[in-house]
Design a protein around this motif. Sequence first.
Motif, PDB file in Angstrom:
ATOM      1  N   ALA A  90       0.831  -1.200   0.000  1.00  0.00           N
ATOM      2  CA  ALA A  90       0.000   0.000   0.000  1.00  0.00           C
ATOM      3  C   ALA A  90       0.870   1.255   0.000  1.00  0.00           C
ATOM      4  O   ALA A  90       0.598   2.211  -0.735  1.00  0.00           O
ATOM      5  N   VAL A  91       1.928   1.239   0.805  1.00  0.00           N
ATOM      6  CA  VAL A  91       2.858   2.376   0.846  1.00  0.00           C
ATOM      7  C   VAL A  91       3.415   2.650  -0.550  1.00  0.00           C
ATOM      8  O   VAL A  91       3.488   3.799  -0.999  1.00  0.00           O
ATOM      9  N   ASP A  92       3.800   1.592  -1.241  1.00  0.00           N
ATOM     10  CA  ASP A  92       4.372   1.739  -2.585  1.00  0.00           C
ATOM     11  C   ASP A  92       3.373   2.376  -3.539  1.00  0.00           C
ATOM     12  O   ASP A  92       3.709   3.295  -4.293  1.00  0.00           O
ATOM     13  N   MET A  93       2.116   1.914  -3.510  1.00  0.00           N
ATOM     14  CA  MET A  93       1.125   2.430  -4.449  1.00  0.00           C
ATOM     15  C   MET A  93       0.711   3.862  -4.125  1.00  0.00           C
ATOM     16  O   MET A  93       0.561   4.696  -5.032  1.00  0.00           O
ATOM     17  N   TYR A  94       0.501   4.171  -2.849  1.00  0.00           N
ATOM     18  CA  TYR A  94       0.157   5.555  -2.490  1.00  0.00           C
ATOM     19  C   TYR A  94       1.296   6.495  -2.877  1.00  0.00           C
ATOM     20  O   TYR A  94       1.050   7.605  -3.378  1.00  0.00           O
ATOM     21  N   SER A  95       2.530   6.055  -2.661  1.00  0.00           N
ATOM     22  CA  SER A  95       3.688   6.883  -3.013  1.00  0.00           C
ATOM     23  C   SER A  95       3.770   7.092  -4.522  1.00  0.00           C
ATOM     24  O   SER A  95       4.056   8.206  -4.990  1.00  0.00           O
ATOM     25  N   ARG A  96       3.526   6.040  -5.283  1.00  0.00           N
ATOM     26  CA  ARG A  96       3.540   6.175  -6.746  1.00  0.00           C
ATOM     27  C   ARG A  96       2.480   7.171  -7.217  1.00  0.00           C
ATOM     28  O   ARG A  96       2.734   7.994  -8.101  1.00  0.00           O
ATOM     29  N   LEU A  97       1.312   7.073  -6.644  1.00  0.00           N
ATOM     30  CA  LEU A  97       0.244   7.988  -7.036  1.00  0.00           C
ATOM     31  C   LEU A  97       0.644   9.430  -6.778  1.00  0.00           C
ATOM     32  O   LEU A  97       0.485  10.303  -7.644  1.00  0.00           O
ATOM     33  N   LEU A  98       1.190   9.695  -5.605  1.00  0.00           N
ATOM     34  CA  LEU A  98       1.569  11.062  -5.256  1.00  0.00           C
ATOM     35  C   LEU A  98       2.713  11.578  -6.126  1.00  0.00           C
ATOM     36  O   LEU A  98       2.792  12.781  -6.403  1.00  0.00           O
ATOM     37  N   GLN A  99       3.595  10.671  -6.551  1.00  0.00           N
ATOM     38  CA  GLN A  99       4.723  11.070  -7.388  1.00  0.00           C
ATOM     39  C   GLN A  99       4.322  11.207  -8.852  1.00  0.00           C
ATOM     40  O   GLN A  99       4.734  12.152  -9.534  1.00  0.00           O
ATOM     41  N   GLN A 100       3.528  10.257  -9.345  1.00  0.00           N
ATOM     42  CA  GLN A 100       3.209  10.221 -10.769  1.00  0.00           C
ATOM     43  C   GLN A 100       2.049  11.133 -11.150  1.00  0.00           C
ATOM     44  O   GLN A 100       2.033  11.689 -12.247  1.00  0.00           O
ATOM     45  N   VAL A 101       1.079  11.280 -10.249  1.00  0.00           N
ATOM     46  CA  VAL A 101      -0.089  12.113 -10.564  1.00  0.00           C
ATOM     47  C   VAL A 101      -0.360  13.042  -9.371  1.00  0.00           C
ATOM     48  O   VAL A 101      -1.391  12.916  -8.694  1.00  0.00           O
ATOM     49  N   PRO A 102       0.535  13.969  -9.099  1.00  0.00           N
ATOM     50  CA  PRO A 102       0.386  14.821  -7.909  1.00  0.00           C
ATOM     51  C   PRO A 102      -0.864  15.692  -7.921  1.00  0.00           C
ATOM     52  O   PRO A 102      -1.325  16.112  -6.861  1.00  0.00           O
ATOM     53  N   SER A 103      -1.413  15.939  -9.116  1.00  0.00           N
ATOM     54  CA  SER A 103      -2.616  16.769  -9.201  1.00  0.00           C
ATOM     55  C   SER A 103      -3.903  15.952  -9.126  1.00  0.00           C
ATOM     56  O   SER A 103      -4.995  16.496  -9.284  1.00  0.00           O
ATOM     57  N   SER A 104      -3.777  14.663  -8.893  1.00  0.00           N
ATOM     58  CA  SER A 104      -4.959  13.792  -8.822  1.00  0.00           C
ATOM     59  C   SER A 104      -5.899  14.231  -7.711  1.00  0.00           C
ATOM     60  O   SER A 104      -5.464  14.666  -6.647  1.00  0.00           O
ATOM     61  N   PRO A 105      -7.212  14.093  -7.938  1.00  0.00           N
ATOM     62  CA  PRO A 105      -8.151  14.382  -6.852  1.00  0.00           C
ATOM     63  C   PRO A 105      -8.021  13.397  -5.690  1.00  0.00           C
ATOM     64  O   PRO A 105      -8.562  13.622  -4.619  1.00  0.00           O
ATOM     65  N   PHE A 106      -7.300  12.294  -5.931  1.00  0.00           N
ATOM     66  CA  PHE A 106      -7.056  11.323  -4.866  1.00  0.00           C
ATOM     67  C   PHE A 106      -5.857  11.702  -3.990  1.00  0.00           C
ATOM     68  O   PHE A 106      -5.564  11.009  -3.020  1.00  0.00           O
ATOM     69  N   ALA A 107      -5.155  12.783  -4.334  1.00  0.00           N
ATOM     70  CA  ALA A 107      -3.885  13.097  -3.676  1.00  0.00           C
ATOM     71  C   ALA A 107      -4.036  13.287  -2.167  1.00  0.00           C
ATOM     72  O   ALA A 107      -3.238  12.768  -1.381  1.00  0.00           O
ATOM     73  N   ARG A 108      -5.055  14.037  -1.772  1.00  0.00           N
ATOM     74  CA  ARG A 108      -5.229  14.285  -0.328  1.00  0.00           C
ATOM     75  C   ARG A 108      -5.460  12.977   0.419  1.00  0.00           C
ATOM     76  O   ARG A 108      -4.820  12.724   1.446  1.00  0.00           O
ATOM     77  N   GLN A 109      -6.351  12.175  -0.080  1.00  0.00           N
ATOM     78  CA  GLN A 109      -6.650  10.920   0.595  1.00  0.00           C
ATOM     79  C   GLN A 109      -5.460   9.966   0.549  1.00  0.00           C
ATOM     80  O   GLN A 109      -5.192   9.236   1.501  1.00  0.00           O
ATOM     81  N   ALA A 110      -4.724   9.983  -0.558  1.00  0.00           N
ATOM     82  CA  ALA A 110      -3.544   9.126  -0.678  1.00  0.00           C
ATOM     83  C   ALA A 110      -2.481   9.521   0.340  1.00  0.00           C
ATOM     84  O   ALA A 110      -1.817   8.663   0.932  1.00  0.00           O
ATOM     85  N   GLN A 111      -2.297  10.826   0.554  1.00  0.00           N
ATOM     86  CA  GLN A 111      -1.323  11.289   1.550  1.00  0.00           C
ATOM     87  C   GLN A 111      -1.719  10.818   2.952  1.00  0.00           C
ATOM     88  O   GLN A 111      -0.881  10.347   3.731  1.00  0.00           O
ATOM     89  N   PHE A 112      -2.984  10.935   3.264  1.00  0.00           N
ATOM     90  CA  PHE A 112      -3.475  10.495   4.573  1.00  0.00           C
ATOM     91  C   PHE A 112      -3.302   8.992   4.740  1.00  0.00           C
ATOM     92  O   PHE A 112      -2.835   8.509   5.775  1.00  0.00           O
ATOM     93  N   GLN A 113      -3.651   8.238   3.701  1.00  0.00           N
ATOM     94  CA  GLN A 113      -3.549   6.785   3.758  1.00  0.00           C
ATOM     95  C   GLN A 113      -2.095   6.310   3.776  1.00  0.00           C
ATOM     96  O   GLN A 113      -1.776   5.284   4.372  1.00  0.00           O
ATOM     97  N   LEU A 114      -1.216   7.057   3.127  1.00  0.00           N
ATOM     98  CA  LEU A 114       0.211   6.733   3.169  1.00  0.00           C
ATOM     99  C   LEU A 114       0.706   6.804   4.613  1.00  0.00           C
ATOM    100  O   LEU A 114       1.422   5.909   5.087  1.00  0.00           O
ATOM    101  N   ALA A 115       0.327   7.861   5.308  1.00  0.00           N
ATOM    102  CA  ALA A 115       0.719   8.000   6.711  1.00  0.00           C
ATOM    103  C   ALA A 115       0.137   6.871   7.557  1.00  0.00           C
ATOM    104  O   ALA A 115       0.816   6.295   8.410  1.00  0.00           O
ATOM    105  N   LYS A 116      -1.127   6.533   7.305  1.00  0.00           N
ATOM    106  CA  LYS A 116      -1.764   5.459   8.077  1.00  0.00           C
ATOM    107  C   LYS A 116      -1.116   4.104   7.795  1.00  0.00           C
ATOM    108  O   LYS A 116      -1.038   3.252   8.696  1.00  0.00           O
ATOM    109  N   SER A 117      -0.648   3.905   6.580  1.00  0.00           N
ATOM    110  CA  SER A 117       0.027   2.647   6.244  1.00  0.00           C
ATOM    111  C   SER A 117       1.322   2.510   7.032  1.00  0.00           C
ATOM    112  O   SER A 117       1.632   1.447   7.575  1.00  0.00           O
TER     113      SER A 117
END
Length: 299
Positions: free
Chosen positions: A95-122
Amino acid sequence: MPRTRLTLRSALMIFPVSALLFSACSSSNVSSLDSSGAVENRYGKALGYYNKEDFNDAALELEPVIFTSRATAFEDDVLFLLAQSYYKSEQYLLAVDMYSRLLQQVPSSPFARQAQFQLAKSHEQLSTHFELDHEHTLKAIQQFALYLEVYPGRDSAQITADADMYRELLKVNPANESYKERYANFQSELEGVESQDYAQKAIVKLREKLAKNTYYIARQYIQLKKYKASGIYFDEVIKRYPDTIYFEQAWKGRIDVLIKRKKWFDASQAVDRYLQLFPDKSGDMQETRDRIMKNFSNA
């Protein structure tokens, strides 16, 4: 497709994440991209598995298209749904790997905020017992702090007031689309405050764990009669974790090891500083102070 996309993206502000129900894909005009047909098909199947809480099958459906989804309209959808599937199936490193990829590859994604939160929770989930290595404990603190910095949010009282205002306006004019939209936005923003509270409390809890680890090492050195080494670790607690419950205990430990080392002058100064920080403990420290002064005067 654009219509269903808006449904999912409007849900992104709602926390906690466990309440989120995936309902659609993330981007429009997908059918115009020939290379995205297989990705769209697998994403749709994975979404169905996810909504049925079959997270392992959802992940298996998405893993083959991690790379083929690059530069398609489904890139962030695939990464986020895969990350969520890993998280829900307790595969936190993946999960850490995928959330990190999302934030790096698509930083403007509408999922970015939730991905950052979930990365921390992971990382929080990967944080080990206080006696063990704390790589993920430190990373969880860093990622929660980053989340709070990037998405600070407004005061919850103000958000509540704004939501109440538009709720009253809707009673007067229930057909007003602008009122509906703003009320929904304020409601989502208010629900998002939960993630802010969670992050703040998680940081406190994780810092307590780090402080406990350092304090525990100091106590172990006392048992080994390595008093100088013990003092170093007590000092580390005092310096780095003054906001934890181990701060006062570390001061007591520091005084104790200075006495054991017969460092009477340093012990006297340490007691003075301790009482400046905890003046209500003067009575408890009187016997220790008398002992120090007796030996100091005889030295």
